[in-house]
Design an enzyme around this catalytic site. Sequence first.
Site, PDB file in Angstrom:
ATOM      1  N   GLN A 107      -9.739   3.789   3.947  1.00 29.20           N
ATOM      2  CA  GLN A 107      -9.426   2.307   3.467  1.00 29.20           C
ATOM      3  C   GLN A 107     -10.520   1.527   4.015  1.00 29.20           C
ATOM      4  O   GLN A 107     -10.836   0.150   3.577  1.00 29.20           O
ATOM      5  CB  GLN A 107      -8.139   1.851   3.711  1.00 29.20           C
ATOM      6  CG  GLN A 107      -7.218   2.814   3.198  1.00 29.20           C
ATOM      7  CD  GLN A 107      -5.635   2.412   3.376  1.00 29.20           C
ATOM      8  OE1 GLN A 107      -5.513   1.661   4.404  1.00 29.20           O
ATOM      9  NE2 GLN A 107      -4.661   2.383   2.498  1.00 29.20           N
ATOM     10  N   ASN A 108     -11.355   1.908   5.111  1.00 35.01           N
ATOM     11  CA  ASN A 108     -12.177   1.078   5.608  1.00 35.01           C
ATOM     12  C   ASN A 108     -13.555   0.626   5.104  1.00 35.01           C
ATOM     13  O   ASN A 108     -13.872   1.702   4.041  1.00 35.01           O
ATOM     14  CB  ASN A 108     -12.814   1.512   7.046  1.00 35.01           C
ATOM     15  CG  ASN A 108     -11.407   1.577   7.909  1.00 35.01           C
ATOM     16  OD1 ASN A 108     -10.403   0.846   7.684  1.00 35.01           O
ATOM     17  ND2 ASN A 108     -11.594   2.471   9.090  1.00 35.01           N
ATOM     18  N   HIS A 125     -12.049   2.299  -0.549  1.00 32.69           N
ATOM     19  CA  HIS A 125     -12.247   0.779  -0.961  1.00 32.69           C
ATOM     20  C   HIS A 125     -13.340   0.373  -0.947  1.00 32.69           C
ATOM     21  O   HIS A 125     -13.759  -0.830  -0.855  1.00 32.69           O
ATOM     22  CB  HIS A 125     -11.120   0.037  -0.154  1.00 32.69           C
ATOM     23  CG  HIS A 125      -9.677   0.299  -0.066  1.00 32.69           C
ATOM     24  ND1 HIS A 125      -8.955  -0.400   0.897  1.00 32.69           N
ATOM     25  CD2 HIS A 125      -9.078   0.684  -0.961  1.00 32.69           C
ATOM     26  CE1 HIS A 125      -7.692   0.019   0.414  1.00 32.69           C
ATOM     27  NE2 HIS A 125      -7.686   0.792  -0.455  1.00 32.69           N
TER      28      HIS A 125
END
Length: 251
Positions: A107-108, A125
């Site tokens: 998600q980083n 993301h």
Amino acid sequence: MSRDAAKVGELLKRAQRVLFITGAGVSAESQIPTFRGATAAFADGMTEDGLPFEEVLSAETFRDNPALSWKYLARLELSIRGKLPNAAHAVMAGLQTPRREVFIATQNIDELHQRAGSRNVFELHGNLRRIICTRCDYRVHLETYESLAKLPRCPRCEALLRPDVVLYGETLPMDVLDAFQKEQAKGFDLFFSVGTTSLFFYVAEPILAAARRGTPVVEINPEATPVSHLADYRFAEPAGQTLQSLVQQAP
Ligand code: NAD
Ligand code: ZN
């Protein structure tokens, strides 16, 4: 070394396809603040503009008040500028060998997994360093935002630029999801959830599926999360030191 650590070390030694699901906690030891959690940038969830961070970083706000979104996107860029991969990123990259494939669904948006040398990274993301035009196909990779105006415009078509990240309310990039799903279909023999609150279904779902299939799930997070109860092994410790001690058992 605890018994659990020795067992996970043994599983790692034998594993041929490993999946790490990672969140902001993995970059915490690179001095990049998480949004939520004890050392978070928005501990109470609010920005100085009196709005929740999910609102200023939403698709709706970007459409109606892009200057407000850009203010916080620029803050995020400042928080990752010059930051280096830490021991957690390095351990995951180091686990790649000719006989062990390692996949990272993150998600980083800070690109630190790739900088540490990980080759199979699904950026769920997006990536804050990638800037794209909201109208044409202009795109550029920037090391920093220093050269950008506060409300930057496309050098080709004058439309607004934006980082290639998933804003709240937007759907995930289809190509990334497709590639991730293809690997999930081939299966993994070991799952890790590291430094993520796992609030999103596309992160929680693979963990649920792994638990259903009996694939071992390991969670590394100082705080409990909504998927903690599914973990076969849980380490309530920071990611870097934990991963380092686990691989000492799995060369
Ligand atoms: P999150 O769900 O990833 O929450 C952070 C988690 O990290 C918490 O569960 C916390 O307990 C854990 N944590 C904190 N320190 C840790 C450590 N040393 N080792 C292991 N775990 C640790 O996400 P968030 O912070 O709520 O952010 C929401 C979204 O914002 C993310 O999904 C991401 O897209 C974005 N974000 C990205 C970055 C980055 O790219 N580095 C940083 C902040 C936020
Ligand atoms: Zn353009």
